[in-house]
Write a protein that holds these residues in place. Structure first.
Motif, PDB file in Angstrom:
ATOM      1  N   GLU A 161      47.362 -23.451 -17.774  1.00 54.30           N
ATOM      2  CA  GLU A 161      46.562 -24.343 -16.929  1.00 54.30           C
ATOM      3  C   GLU A 161      45.560 -23.613 -16.040  1.00 54.30           C
ATOM      4  N   GLU A 162      45.646 -22.296 -15.947  1.00 53.66           N
ATOM      5  CA  GLU A 162      44.732 -21.570 -15.069  1.00 53.66           C
ATOM      6  C   GLU A 162      43.286 -21.857 -15.451  1.00 53.66           C
ATOM      7  N   ALA A 163      42.441 -22.026 -14.468  1.00 58.47           N
ATOM      8  CA  ALA A 163      41.040 -22.357 -14.738  1.00 58.47           C
ATOM      9  C   ALA A 163      40.352 -21.259 -15.534  1.00 58.47           C
ATOM     10  N   THR A 164      40.766 -20.031 -15.319  1.00 57.60           N
ATOM     11  CA  THR A 164      40.269 -18.899 -16.093  1.00 57.60           C
ATOM     12  C   THR A 164      41.339 -17.832 -16.084  1.00 57.60           C
ATOM     13  N   TRP A 165      41.361 -17.020 -17.128  1.00 61.21           N
ATOM     14  CA  TRP A 165      42.248 -15.862 -17.148  1.00 61.21           C
ATOM     15  C   TRP A 165      41.529 -14.615 -16.654  1.00 61.21           C
ATOM     16  N   CYS A 166      40.293 -14.741 -16.299  1.00 57.76           N
ATOM     17  CA  CYS A 166      39.477 -13.623 -15.829  1.00 57.76           C
ATOM     18  C   CYS A 166      39.623 -13.491 -14.316  1.00 57.76           C
ATOM     19  N   ILE A 167      39.879 -12.278 -13.834  1.00 55.58           N
ATOM     20  CA  ILE A 167      40.043 -12.100 -12.390  1.00 55.58           C
ATOM     21  C   ILE A 167      38.685 -12.195 -11.687  1.00 55.58           C
ATOM     22  N   PRO A 168      38.666 -12.478 -10.388  1.00 52.34           N
ATOM     23  CA  PRO A 168      37.402 -12.718  -9.683  1.00 52.34           C
ATOM     24  C   PRO A 168      36.401 -11.568  -9.770  1.00 52.34           C
TER      25      PRO A 168
ATOM     26  N   VAL B  15      35.562 -13.124 -20.759  1.00 56.21           N
ATOM     27  CA  VAL B  15      36.639 -12.392 -21.447  1.00 56.21           C
ATOM     28  C   VAL B  15      36.663 -10.970 -20.909  1.00 56.21           C
ATOM     29  N   ASP B  16      37.572 -10.732 -19.971  1.00 56.83           N
ATOM     30  CA  ASP B  16      37.687  -9.417 -19.353  1.00 56.83           C
ATOM     31  C   ASP B  16      38.993  -8.762 -19.775  1.00 56.83           C
ATOM     32  N   LEU B  17      39.295  -7.636 -19.148  1.00 50.65           N
ATOM     33  CA  LEU B  17      40.525  -6.902 -19.442  1.00 50.65           C
ATOM     34  C   LEU B  17      41.749  -7.802 -19.402  1.00 50.65           C
ATOM     35  N   PHE B  18      41.836  -8.614 -18.355  1.00 47.62           N
ATOM     36  CA  PHE B  18      43.087  -9.315 -18.095  1.00 47.62           C
ATOM     37  C   PHE B  18      43.154 -10.667 -18.789  1.00 47.62           C
ATOM     38  N   ALA B  19      42.012 -11.214 -19.165  1.00 43.94           N
ATOM     39  CA  ALA B  19      42.040 -12.363 -20.074  1.00 43.94           C
ATOM     40  C   ALA B  19      42.608 -11.921 -21.418  1.00 43.94           C
ATOM     41  N   CYS B  20      42.140 -10.768 -21.905  1.00 47.53           N
ATOM     42  CA  CYS B  20      42.649 -10.249 -23.181  1.00 47.53           C
ATOM     43  C   CYS B  20      44.129  -9.901 -23.068  1.00 47.53           C
ATOM     44  N   GLU B  21      44.505  -9.295 -21.957  1.00 45.39           N
ATOM     45  CA  GLU B  21      45.899  -8.927 -21.752  1.00 45.39           C
ATOM     46  C   GLU B  21      46.784 -10.170 -21.695  1.00 45.39           C
ATOM     47  N   THR B  22      46.307 -11.216 -21.030  1.00 43.74           N
ATOM     48  CA  THR B  22      47.051 -12.471 -20.966  1.00 43.74           C
ATOM     49  C   THR B  22      47.226 -13.066 -22.355  1.00 43.74           C
ATOM     50  N   ALA B  23      46.172 -13.046 -23.149  1.00 43.89           N
ATOM     51  CA  ALA B  23      46.269 -13.559 -24.517  1.00 43.89           C
ATOM     52  C   ALA B  23      47.356 -12.833 -25.296  1.00 43.89           C
ATOM     53  N   MET B  24      47.393 -11.525 -25.147  1.00 53.05           N
ATOM     54  CA  MET B  24      48.398 -10.728 -25.854  1.00 53.05           C
ATOM     55  C   MET B  24      49.806 -11.069 -25.370  1.00 53.05           C
ATOM     56  N   VAL B  25      49.991 -11.176 -24.069  1.00 52.13           N
ATOM     57  CA  VAL B  25      51.315 -11.459 -23.520  1.00 52.13           C
ATOM     58  C   VAL B  25      51.806 -12.834 -23.966  1.00 52.13           C
TER      59      VAL B  25
ATOM     60  N   ARG C  57      31.788   1.606 -24.011  1.00 48.23           N
ATOM     61  CA  ARG C  57      31.428   2.526 -22.943  1.00 48.23           C
ATOM     62  C   ARG C  57      32.608   3.215 -22.260  1.00 48.23           C
ATOM     63  N   ASN C  58      33.696   2.512 -22.055  1.00 51.81           N
ATOM     64  CA  ASN C  58      34.817   3.120 -21.318  1.00 51.81           C
ATOM     65  C   ASN C  58      36.114   2.420 -21.684  1.00 51.81           C
ATOM     66  N   ASN C  59      37.123   2.525 -20.803  1.00 51.40           N
ATOM     67  CA  ASN C  59      38.460   2.014 -21.115  1.00 51.40           C
ATOM     68  C   ASN C  59      38.473   0.526 -21.440  1.00 51.40           C
ATOM     69  N   TRP C  60      37.534  -0.229 -20.905  1.00 48.29           N
ATOM     70  CA  TRP C  60      37.495  -1.661 -21.216  1.00 48.29           C
ATOM     71  C   TRP C  60      37.489  -1.907 -22.730  1.00 48.29           C
ATOM     72  N   SER C  61      36.816  -1.057 -23.458  1.00 46.13           N
ATOM     73  CA  SER C  61      36.597  -1.325 -24.884  1.00 46.13           C
ATOM     74  C   SER C  61      37.895  -1.287 -25.689  1.00 46.13           C
ATOM     75  N   PRO C  62      38.676  -0.202 -25.651  1.00 49.64           N
ATOM     76  CA  PRO C  62      39.939  -0.245 -26.394  1.00 49.64           C
ATOM     77  C   PRO C  62      40.963  -1.168 -25.760  1.00 49.64           C
ATOM     78  N   TRP C  63      40.919  -1.317 -24.447  1.00 51.78           N
ATOM     79  CA  TRP C  63      41.878  -2.191 -23.754  1.00 51.78           C
ATOM     80  C   TRP C  63      41.673  -3.636 -24.189  1.00 51.78           C
ATOM     81  N   CYS C  64      40.436  -4.092 -24.156  1.00 49.47           N
ATOM     82  CA  CYS C  64      40.156  -5.468 -24.619  1.00 49.47           C
ATOM     83  C   CYS C  64      40.379  -5.605 -26.113  1.00 49.47           C
ATOM     84  N   ALA C  65      39.938  -4.609 -26.876  1.00 49.90           N
ATOM     85  CA  ALA C  65      40.064  -4.683 -28.330  1.00 49.90           C
ATOM     86  C   ALA C  65      41.526  -4.736 -28.763  1.00 49.90           C
TER      87      ALA C  65
END
Length: 626
Positions: A120-127, A146-156, A203-211
Motif C-alpha cells: 500500500e505504500e505510495a512509493t517504494w522510493c525513499i525521499p 525506481v531507486d535502490l530501495f524500490a528494487c530491494e523491496t521488490a526482491m524482498v 556509474r556506481n554501486n546503484w547499477s549492480p544493486w538495482c540490477a
C-alpha cells in the motif's frame, strides 16, 4: 563482457523453467528446513529468529505518514522516514524466516499485515531519491521512481512470496496476486520499458544493486523466458558498464562498505544468472571479476577495522554470505576465512555472534537467507593473516604492514587518485596508521546522510572536505573537488623492509594556494619500526602549511616535538622537528551517531603548523613506544 558472451537467444535457451529453479528450498519442503538444525549453529539461529519474531507478534507496524516523507524536501532530514521504512522490511524478514523455520502458521497474519502494508505504500522510493514536481515535497504519482530501495523491496517481497507461497496462497490468493502485480508494476515493468533511470549508465554501486534486485524479483515471477531473457540482457549491459568503471586491480573507490552493494551486489547478480542457467552463465574466471572480489580482504585492516576512504565507516562487519560465496566462486580461501572470522568477532575459537546477521538496509531477508544456505554451519576459521604489501595501481592505494600477523605492528595506508571519485572526499595524499590492530591516525568517515551530503554544499561538511583529512592546507587553502584535481608522478616501491608511496599533490589545489610543487612521500620501514610522512614543497611566495591529524585516543605532549597517542597495548609516538613545526592538541566532541559507532563520543585533533618558505620540507615520524 556479459552481454557480448551471452546473447538473447542463448539466454532464452539456457534459462531453466521457473518451476525447475529453486535457489533455496521453499518452506513447504520441510525436510530441507528441518535438516538445517542438524548443526548446532542452525539450532541457535532458529531459536534467535523465533524469539525475535515472537516479540513482534501483534505489535503495530511502523507508520510512514506523508509528513515524514516531506521532511527531506523541507529540512533535509532523511533518517526520520528511512528508519521506519527499513524497520518494516527488517521486521518482515524475521517473521518470514520464523515461519519458514517453524511452518505452523503462527506468524502468517503478521506477515500478511506487513506484505499488505508495504504493497500500500505510495512509493517504494525513499525521499532522497524520488522524482518530485517543483515545489512539491511528495513524490510524483504519475510514474514510478525506481531507486535502490524500490528494487530491494521488490526482491524482498518476491522472495517472501517464493518461500511461503503455499501458506500465503492458502490464506489469500488475492494477496499473492497483488504481490506479483505490485512488484511488476513498480519495478520490473518500468526497468523493462524505460531508459531514463540514471543507474542504467553503470556509474556506481546503484547499477549492480538495482540490477541484482530487479533481476532476482523478475526471476521469481516471470514464466515467459523470452521476456526474461530480454530483461537479463538489458541488465547485463548495465552491469558490464559498471565493471568497465573498474581498473584491473579491482579497487572500489567507494570504499569497503559500499563494496558490499557494488561488487557484492554484482556477485548476487551473477549468482542469479549462474543458478537460473544451471551454470551456463559464468564469468568468475575473468581476472577483473576476481580482483573486484579480492579488494574486500585487501581493505580489511584488522579485526573490525577497514580502510574507510570515501563514504565508509571505519568499523564494519563483513557481509557474511556475499564475502563467503565470492570466495567460493573465485577459489579464494582468504575471502572465505574473512567471512567466517567476522562472524566470530575475529576470534577463530569464538561463538558466532549474532547467530544470524540481519544486515542491509531493507534487504535483511536476502542476506540472512543466503547466510543460511550458502555458508557451511560447521566450518571453523583459521587465524587471521594479512599480506604485508598491497598496491592497487588503478586506485592508487597502498597498504603496507610491518607484520602478516593480525594485531601486530604498524600498518600504514595512503591514497592518491583524484577528487571526483564515487562518494568522494577531498583526500589526495591522506594517510591512515594502525598500531597492533588499533586505529591511531584515522580517516574520520562520514556523518549520517542528509540532503547536504549529495548537494553542491557537500564539501562544506567537515569530515568530507580536505581539512577533515591530513592533506596539507597551503596558505590556508584546501584541496578542491573535481576530476582534474589529481595526484601526479605516483610511484610505489617495495624494497625489502621498506615500502614507499610518493606522489605529487599540487594539482589537487586551486591557484590561490600558490603551489609550484608539493610532493608527499609515505614510507613504512619495517626494520626501523617506523612510518615516515615527508612533504617537500615549492611556493610562489612564502606561506604556512598546516597538517591536521585525527585520532580516537587521548594524546599526551611528552616534550617539544614528541606526542604520545594512547593506543593499546603500546602507545604510538609522533615526532617532528619543533624548530620546523608547532603543535596544538584539542578534543573534538562527536554528536553524530554514525561517527560515534566507530569512534565513540570524541576524537583528538592534532594540528601541526609549518611556517613555510618559498621552498622547504618537513617530516613526521610515527614509531611504537618501547
Amino acid at each position: 563482457m556479459l552481454a557480448d558472451r551471452y546473447d538473447v537467444p542463448f539466454l532464452q535457451s539456457a534459462l531453466l523453467p521457473r518451476a525447475a529453479w529453486k535457489p533455496f528450498p521453499p518452506a513447504v519442503e520441510r525436510e530441507a528446513w528441518e535438516g538445517l538444525t542438524a548443526q548446532p549453529l542452525n539450532i541457535a539461529r532458529r531459536a534467535m529468529v523465533l524469539a525475535e519474531a515472537e516479540a513482534l507478534l501483534g505489535e503495530p507496524w511502523p507508520a510512514l505518514p506523508a509528513s515524514l516523507y516531506m521532511e527531506f524536501a523541507r529540512n533535509g532530514n532523511r533518517s526520520r522516514y528511512e528508519q521506519p521504512y527499513f524497520a518494516r522490511r527488517q521486521r518482515l524478514a524475521r517473521l518470514v524466516l520464523a515461519e519458514a523455520f517453524e511452518y505452523q502458521g503462527r506468524f502468517l497474519d503478521d506477515i500478511i499485515n506487513g506484505l499488505w502494508l508495504i504493497s500500500e505504500e505510495a512509493t517504494w522510493c525513499i525521499p532522497a531519491h524520488a522524482q518530485r514536481l517543483p515545489d512539491d515535497a511528495l513524490p510524483r504519482q504519475d510514474l514510478e521512481s525506481v531507486d535502490l530501495f524500490a528494487c530491494e523491496t521488490a526482491m524482498v517481497l518476491a522472495e517472501a512470496r517464493y518461500l511461503l507461497f503455499d501458506a500465503l496462497y492458502g490464506v489469500s490468493p488475492a494477496l499473492v496476486d497483488r504481490l506479483d502485480r505490485e512488484i511488476q508494476r513498480r519495478v520490473v515493468v518500468p526497468v523493462e520499458t524505460r531508459d531514463d533511470f540514471w543507474w542504467l549508465s553503470g556509474r556506481n554501486n546503484w547499477s549492480p544493486w538495482c540490477a541484482a534486485n530487479t533481476l532476482g524479483a523478475a526471476m521469481y515471477l516471470l514464466d515467459d523466458t523470452a521476456r526474461l531473457a530480454a530483461l537479463i540482457h538489458k541488465l547485463m549491459d548495465v552491469v558490464d558498464r559498471f565493471i568497465a568503471t573498474y581498473g584491473e586491480d579491482g579497487g572500489c573507490d567507494e570504499g569497503p562498505s559500499y563494496w558490499t552493494v557494488a561488487a557484492g551486489a554484482m556477485l548476487l547478480f551473477l549468482e542469479h544468472l549462474h543458478g537460473r542457467t544451471d551454470g551456463a552463465v559464468d564469468i568468475y574466471d575473468v581476472p577483473r571479476i576476481r580482483a573486484m572480489g579480492r579488494y574486500f580482504p585487501a581493505a580489511h585492516l584488522d579485526g573490525p577495522w577497514v580502510l574507510n576512504f570515501a563514504d565508509a565507516p571505519a568499523k564494519l562487519s563483513p557481509p557474511r554470505a556475499v564475502v563467503y560465496r565470492y570466495g567460493v566462486r573465485i577459489g579464494d580461501a582468504a575471502m572465505r576465512n574473512l567471512a567466517l572470522l567476522g562472524m566470530r568477532k575475529w576470534d577463530p575459537a569464538g561463538p558466532v555472534a549474532p547467530p544470524l546477521m540481519f544486515s542491509g538496509c531493507g534487504g535483511s531477508l536476502t542476506h540472512a537467507l543466503r547466510e543460511l544456505f550458502w555458508m557451511p554451519a560447521d566450518t571453523v576459521p583459521a587465524a587471521d593473516t594479512h599480506d604485508t604489501s598491497v598496491w592497487l595501481p588503478d586506485l592508487q592505494v597502498m597498504i603496507a604492514r610491518e607484520s602478516s600477523e593480525a594485531c601486530s605492528g604498524l600498518t600504514v595506508a595512503a591514497k592518491g587518485g583524484h577528487n571526483d571519485e564515487n562518494h568522494n572526499h577531498n583526500d589526495i595524499g591522506h594517510v591512515v596508521i594502525m598500531l597492533d590492530g588499533q586505529p591511531a591516525i584515522i580517516d574520520i568517515g562520514v556523518e549520517t546522510y542528509t540532503q547536504q551530503t549529495f548537494s553542491p554544499q557537500r564539501y562544506e561538511l567537515w569530515c568530507i572536505r580536505a581539512s577533515g583529512h591530513n592533506t596539507p592546507l597551503v596558505n590556508g587553502v584546501e584541496q578542491a573537488p573535481g576530476r582534474e584535481r589529481r595526484a601526479t608522478r605516483v610511484e610505489y616501491t617495495a624494497d625489502g623492509a621498506v615500502q614507499r608511496l610518493a606522489l605529487n599533490l599540487e594539482e589537487a589545489y586551486p591557484p590561490e594556494a600558490g603551489l609550484v610543487s608539493l610532493r608527499r612521500t609515505v614510507t613504512l620501514d619495517a626494520a626501523a619500526h617506523a612510518v615516515i610522512l615527508a612533504d617537500a614543497y615549492a611556493l610562489r611566495s612564502p606561506a604556512p602549511l598546516t597538517l591536521t591529524f585525527y585520532t580516537p585516543v587521548p594524546v599526551e605532549v611528552l616534550s617539544p616535538g614528541t606526542l604520545a597517542l594512547a593506543t593499546a597495548p603500546r602507545r604510538l609516538l609522533l615526532r617532528f622537528d619543533p624548530a620546523a613545526m608547532q603543535a596544538t592538541v584539542e578534543t573534538l566532541t562527536l554528536a553524530d551517531p554514525n561517527l560515534q559507532a566507530s569512534w565513540g563520543k570524541a576524537l583528538t585533533r592534532i594540528t601541526l603548523i609549518h611556517p613555510g618558505g618559498e621552498t622547504g620540507e618537513y617530516a613526521i615520524t610515527f614509531t611504537p613506544e618501547r
